[in-house]
Design an enzyme around this catalytic site. Structure first.
Site, short mmCIF file in Angstrom:
data_model
loop_
_atom_site.label_atom_id
_atom_site.label_comp_id
_atom_site.label_asym_id
_atom_site.label_seq_id
_atom_site.Cartn_x
_atom_site.Cartn_y
_atom_site.Cartn_z
N ILE A 14 -2.85 -29.67 23.06
CA ILE A 14 -2.61 -30.94 23.74
C ILE A 14 -3.33 -32.16 23.02
CG2 ILE A 14 -4.86 -30.90 24.94
CD1 ILE A 14 -1.64 -32.02 26.33
N SER A 36 -14.77 -29.83 16.66
CA SER A 36 -14.45 -28.49 17.17
C SER A 36 -15.12 -27.41 16.27
CB SER A 36 -13.00 -28.37 16.96
OG SER A 36 -12.44 -26.93 17.16
N LYS A 91 -7.30 -33.46 32.15
CA LYS A 91 -7.11 -32.96 33.24
C LYS A 91 -7.17 -31.18 33.08
CE LYS A 91 -3.08 -30.86 32.85
NZ LYS A 91 -2.73 -29.52 33.17
N ASP A 169 -3.23 -25.09 36.59
CA ASP A 169 -3.28 -25.94 35.45
C ASP A 169 -1.95 -27.00 35.35
OD1 ASP A 169 -4.72 -26.64 32.72
OD2 ASP A 169 -2.73 -26.14 32.44
#
Length: 308
Positions: A14, A36, A91, A169
């Site tokens: 994403i 990350s 989200k 999700d």
């Protein structure tokens, strides 16, 4: 005005597909860093293995976009807010309602902006659908959100774990649209959650809501769809039917059909910049509350084991 220096935390699909292009396409932001422990980052952009490392070694950032799984998001957001850094929450905004409420209170206390970013609300058809429905009587709503988890979330074990939401999700995207366009609040009356015998989160769900005027809202979620995917909301009204399809990008009214461009993440980052410049937050937990109610009240059924 200097651009807002933003770091992306969590460099998965994403982030690469949506956040990076949206940030680079918005002159209000500059992509200052990525974070990350599992990814090497982007060419030409400073990269760190942890938020601790970024905060200790720089570069300086004004905001972070949290694209991690929701189960680990609270600590990262709280750490950023403690430094007065603005926070964009992909989200769902968190793994629980209570932690999102705690983050909202912390953001208010330190004067930082917190944004619970529901990307589907920025689909092209959503704003005109909301305006059209505002003056209509709602008789019945049908939500069909069916997709292939193997296509959209291949090998993502976290999504099947507690807090990962399973089929909710994607389903929470539909709820983020419905809670935004329907003129009255609605609440859960009945739900059946279907869980694979080897997973902790549902692969399908059938839900019945009712709004405060008595209109029924039926929701059909399934992660086993093959072939064409279904992301549709149909609202029966006194003036005829409204249909949002393709996740909200296409709006069909009795007067005709409108096709919009993919503007969701561009809209999110425009909104985030506005919040930061105005010293405000936007933390709507209504979609997450409805999902929590499904887990609270829904019946469980077990189905065959699921394997990627």
């Amino acid at each position: 005005m200097d651009p807002i220096r933003i770091a992306i935390i969590g460099i998965g699909k994403i982030a690469r597909d949506q956040h990076v292009p949206a940030i680079r396409g918005n002159s209000a932001f500059s992509l200052a860093a990525t974070v990350s422990p599992h990814d090497a980052g982007l060419d030409g952009v400073p990269h760190h293995a942890s938020l601790d490392e970024l905060l200790e070694q720089g570069p300086a950032v004004d905001a972070v976009a949290l694209c991690t799984p929701p189960q680990v998001r609270y600590d990262l957001a709280a750490q950023a807010l403690a430094k007065g850094i603005h926070v964009f929450l992909e989200k769902p905004p968190g793994a629980t309602l209570a932690e999102v409420a705690a983050l909202s209170a912390r953001a208010d206390k330190v004067g930082a902006s917190l944004f619970a970013a529901w990307h589907s609300r920025f689909a092209a058809g959503v704003a005109p659908a909301r305006a059209w429905l505002a003056e209509r009587r709602i008789d019945k709503v049908s939500i069909i959100w069916r997709e292939d988890v193997r296509v959209w979330h291949p090998g993502q074990a976290w999504i099947w774990q507690p807090g990962g939401l399973g089929v909710f999700d994607p389903g929470i995207n539909a709820l983020s649209i419905a809670t935004h366009i329907l003129p009255r609040p609605f609440f859960l009356k009945d739900a059946t959650l279907v869980l694979p015998e080897n997973r902790a989160a549902p692969i399908a769900a059938d839900m019945l809501f009712r709004d405060t005027a008595g209109a029924e809202i039926h929701m059909d979620l399934d992660w086993r769809q093959t072939g064409p995917q279904s992301w549709d909301i149909i609202v029966e009204t006194d003036a005829g039917p409204l249909k949002l399809s393709h996740g909200g990008a296409v709006l069909s009214l009795p007067s005709g059909t409108e096709h919009g461009e993919d503007i969701e993440y561009a809209g999110l980052y425009s909104r985030f910049a506005t919040l930061i410049r105005g010293g405000r937050s936007d933390v709507d937990t209504d979609p997450l509350r409805l999902v929590a109610d499904a887990f609270l009240r829904g019946k469980r059924e077990t189905t065959d084991a699921f394997h990627d």
